[in-house]
Design a protein around this motif. Structure first.
Motif, short mmCIF file in Angstrom:
data_model
loop_
_atom_site.label_atom_id
_atom_site.label_comp_id
_atom_site.label_asym_id
_atom_site.label_seq_id
_atom_site.Cartn_x
_atom_site.Cartn_y
_atom_site.Cartn_z
N VAL A 203 -6.14 1.99 -15.06
CA VAL A 203 -5.93 0.24 -15.43
C VAL A 203 -7.43 -0.04 -16.02
O VAL A 203 -8.43 0.12 -15.38
N THR A 204 -7.39 -0.63 -17.31
CA THR A 204 -8.47 -1.04 -17.96
C THR A 204 -9.04 -2.23 -17.22
O THR A 204 -8.31 -3.10 -16.67
N PRO A 205 -10.40 -2.40 -17.11
CA PRO A 205 -10.96 -3.66 -16.32
C PRO A 205 -10.39 -5.20 -16.65
O PRO A 205 -10.49 -5.99 -15.76
N ASP A 206 -10.00 -5.18 -18.07
CA ASP A 206 -9.43 -6.60 -18.47
C ASP A 206 -8.24 -6.80 -17.69
O ASP A 206 -8.09 -8.28 -17.68
N GLU A 207 -7.42 -6.06 -17.15
CA GLU A 207 -6.20 -6.48 -16.26
C GLU A 207 -6.51 -6.87 -15.06
O GLU A 207 -5.73 -7.40 -14.22
N LEU A 208 -7.76 -6.67 -14.65
CA LEU A 208 -8.15 -7.12 -13.38
C LEU A 208 -8.96 -8.58 -13.15
O LEU A 208 -9.41 -8.84 -11.93
N LEU A 209 -9.40 -8.92 -14.34
CA LEU A 209 -10.05 -10.08 -14.53
C LEU A 209 -9.55 -11.25 -13.75
O LEU A 209 -10.31 -12.02 -13.06
N GLN A 210 -8.16 -11.41 -13.54
CA GLN A 210 -7.45 -12.53 -12.56
C GLN A 210 -7.79 -12.35 -11.33
O GLN A 210 -7.77 -13.00 -10.46
N TYR A 211 -8.18 -11.16 -10.88
CA TYR A 211 -8.44 -11.03 -9.51
C TYR A 211 -10.03 -11.03 -8.91
O TYR A 211 -10.39 -10.76 -7.82
N LYS A 212 -10.73 -11.22 -9.92
CA LYS A 212 -12.45 -10.90 -9.78
C LYS A 212 -12.95 -12.21 -8.85
O LYS A 212 -12.54 -13.51 -8.89
N VAL A 213 -13.78 -11.80 -7.83
CA VAL A 213 -14.29 -12.67 -7.14
C VAL A 213 -15.83 -12.28 -7.01
O VAL A 213 -16.25 -11.31 -7.42
N ALA A 214 -16.62 -13.05 -6.44
CA ALA A 214 -17.97 -12.96 -6.00
C ALA A 214 -18.40 -11.75 -5.09
O ALA A 214 -17.52 -11.33 -4.05
N PRO A 215 -19.33 -10.70 -5.50
CA PRO A 215 -19.62 -9.71 -4.54
C PRO A 215 -20.39 -10.31 -3.33
O PRO A 215 -20.78 -11.40 -3.15
N LYS A 216 -20.24 -9.48 -2.17
CA LYS A 216 -21.32 -9.64 -1.18
C LYS A 216 -22.52 -10.34 -1.42
O LYS A 216 -23.07 -9.94 -2.32
N GLY A 221 -22.78 -7.07 -9.23
CA GLY A 221 -21.78 -6.28 -10.07
C GLY A 221 -20.45 -6.96 -9.41
O GLY A 221 -20.28 -7.93 -8.83
N ASN A 222 -19.31 -6.72 -10.48
CA ASN A 222 -17.94 -7.02 -10.31
C ASN A 222 -17.42 -6.58 -8.76
O ASN A 222 -17.55 -5.56 -8.50
N ALA A 223 -16.69 -7.57 -8.24
CA ALA A 223 -15.85 -7.38 -7.12
C ALA A 223 -14.51 -7.89 -7.44
O ALA A 223 -14.23 -8.73 -8.24
N TYR A 224 -13.25 -7.38 -6.76
CA TYR A 224 -12.09 -8.04 -7.06
C TYR A 224 -11.14 -7.86 -5.79
O TYR A 224 -11.44 -7.03 -4.75
N ASP A 225 -10.31 -9.11 -5.84
CA ASP A 225 -9.25 -9.23 -4.62
C ASP A 225 -8.21 -8.56 -4.77
O ASP A 225 -7.28 -9.04 -5.17
N VAL A 302 5.40 11.80 3.52
CA VAL A 302 5.16 11.25 2.38
C VAL A 302 3.99 10.07 2.58
O VAL A 302 4.33 9.10 3.46
N VAL A 303 3.07 10.24 1.91
CA VAL A 303 1.77 9.24 1.82
C VAL A 303 1.95 8.61 0.58
O VAL A 303 1.97 8.85 -0.73
N GLU A 304 2.14 7.03 0.79
CA GLU A 304 2.36 6.08 -0.28
C GLU A 304 0.98 5.16 -0.24
O GLU A 304 0.79 4.32 0.67
N MET A 305 0.27 5.05 -1.17
CA MET A 305 -0.82 4.17 -1.52
C MET A 305 -0.68 3.40 -2.57
O MET A 305 -0.36 3.63 -3.77
N GLU A 306 -1.04 1.88 -2.14
CA GLU A 306 -0.84 0.95 -3.35
C GLU A 306 -1.81 -0.08 -3.21
O GLU A 306 -2.23 -0.47 -2.14
N ILE A 307 -2.33 -0.52 -4.43
CA ILE A 307 -3.63 -1.44 -4.60
C ILE A 307 -3.03 -2.14 -5.80
O ILE A 307 -2.40 -2.09 -6.63
N THR A 308 -3.23 -3.70 -5.28
CA THR A 308 -2.94 -4.85 -6.37
C THR A 308 -3.53 -4.33 -7.55
O THR A 308 -4.54 -4.02 -7.89
N GLY A 309 -2.58 -4.47 -8.53
CA GLY A 309 -3.06 -4.32 -10.03
C GLY A 309 -2.90 -2.91 -10.47
O GLY A 309 -3.18 -2.44 -11.74
N LEU A 310 -3.18 -1.80 -9.42
CA LEU A 310 -3.33 -0.36 -9.83
C LEU A 310 -2.10 0.45 -9.65
O LEU A 310 -2.19 1.54 -10.13
N GLY A 311 -1.00 -0.05 -9.08
CA GLY A 311 0.26 0.36 -8.96
C GLY A 311 0.12 1.37 -7.51
O GLY A 311 -0.52 0.87 -6.64
#
Length: 332
Positions: A203-216, A221-225, A302-311
């Motif tokens: 997933v290219t970074p532009d798709e995650l802009l809506q989830y961007k938050v401040a780093p610790k 650097g970029n951080a994402y919710d 069966v192991v299923e991992m899911e992350i917002t925006g990444l599938g």
């Protein structure tokens, strides 16, 4: 844009994933290569060409033919290297607490990583494990990046520019092999080198802009919710959030690239999110209740991992048809 590697018959291809369909990039634009490795080496020029194709298919101005019969592969099937970080303080602190040792202060001083086997990269599908792997077989819930352009001695403030995209990562772990090896202050090679799973797409970074938050605080650097979850046989066993990364990918890249080239196709994992593996969950459970029932991965799980925006990344654990054991070869 969601980039996907897939196979038809015996050939690997590069496509884009749009609304449940895959479209071959090379068939849409002959200047675009038909494999991820060559595409990433083309840098921003090829990335922009691909994004134009993605936009045209989405707005209907390009009537592309979708693929019908295919097998999805790891988005980057042949990475130039694979590193894994140690970015979540919660995971490190819990694991050390469960071993009844203090939190190591160096965690807060600099980000670390190790190299794992880039030839054992897998995508969605079966993970075949040897008998010794099932001696405390574990998942690790992570997210990962792939590098999109060559760089060296990169400062964290510019490092996000080198990220081509993000993926879900499952850093499979054979804990008994890992722990016996690390007693000698090496490893965790044999505990990790049999399978690292990434996917389902890049997933290219532009798709995650809506989830961007401040780093610790104090970090760059970029951080994402991004909500992160893992289910085993349909039961949620782990959940966390990418925003809890204490070290950003930009800071990890800064360390990775110090005095050495990073290359298009390098994969870098975040490290395990808090609660993101059975090792941590079992340790915390036993600390709170001596009768806690520990759990490890078994054949057929069966192991299923899911992350917002990444599938969602799904794998089935299988056992190799052999009784060969390297644990049985230990000298006494």
């Amino acid at each position: 844009m969601k980039l996907v590697s897939y196979k038809t018959e015996d050939r690997e291809h590069l496509g884009i994933f749009i609304n449940g369909h895959i479209y071959n990039l090379n068939s849409c634009d002959k200047l675009l290569p038909d494999n991820m490795s060559t595409f990433l080496q083309g840098g921003e020029v090829l990335m922009e060409r691909a994004k134009r194709i993605d936009d045209q298919i989405k707005d209907g101005s390009l009537a592309a033919k979708e693929e019908i019969f295919y097998e999805i592969l790891a988005p980057v099937p042949h990475p130039t290297s694979c590193r894994d970080g140690y970015a979540f303080r919660q995971h490190v602190a819990a694991a050390r607490r469960n071993r009844k040792v203090d939190m190591i202060p160096q965690f807060d001083e600099y980000p670390i990583f190790y190299f794992t086997n880039h030839n054992a990269i897998q995508g969605t599908g079966e993970i075949e494990c040897m008998p010794d792997h099932f001696d405390k077989l574990d998942f690790e819930l992570e997210l990962a990046i792939v590098i999109g352009k060559k760089g060296r001695n990169i400062k964290a403030a510019e490092a996000d520019e080198y990220i081509a995209g993000y993926m879900v990562m499952n850093d499979m772990s054979a804990r008994t092999l890992q722990m016996e090896e690390m007693l000698l202050n090496l490893g965790p090679a044999k505990g990790k080198d049999f399978s690292t799973v990434i996917g389902p797409w890049l997933v290219t970074p532009d798709e995650l802009l809506q989830y961007k938050v401040a780093p610790k605080e104090g970090h760059v650097g970029n951080a994402y919710d991004l909500k992160m979850t893992c289910r085993v046989n349909g039961i949620e066993v782990s959940k966390g959030n990418a925003a809890d990364m204490d070290w950003t990918f930009a800071e990890i890249i800064e360390r990775c690239a110090y005095g050495v080239d990073i290359l298009p196709g390098d994969v870098i994992g975040s490290g395990t999110v808090g609660t993101g593996c059975f090792l941590e969950l079992n340790g915390t459970g036993l600390l709170n209740d001596p009768n806690y029932k520990v759990q490890w991965l078994q054949p057929g799980d069966v192991v299923e991992m899911e992350i917002t925006g990444l599938g969602a990344l799904t794998n089935t654990i299988t056992k190799a048809d052999t009784d060969f054991s390297i644990l049985a070869l230990k000298k006494h």
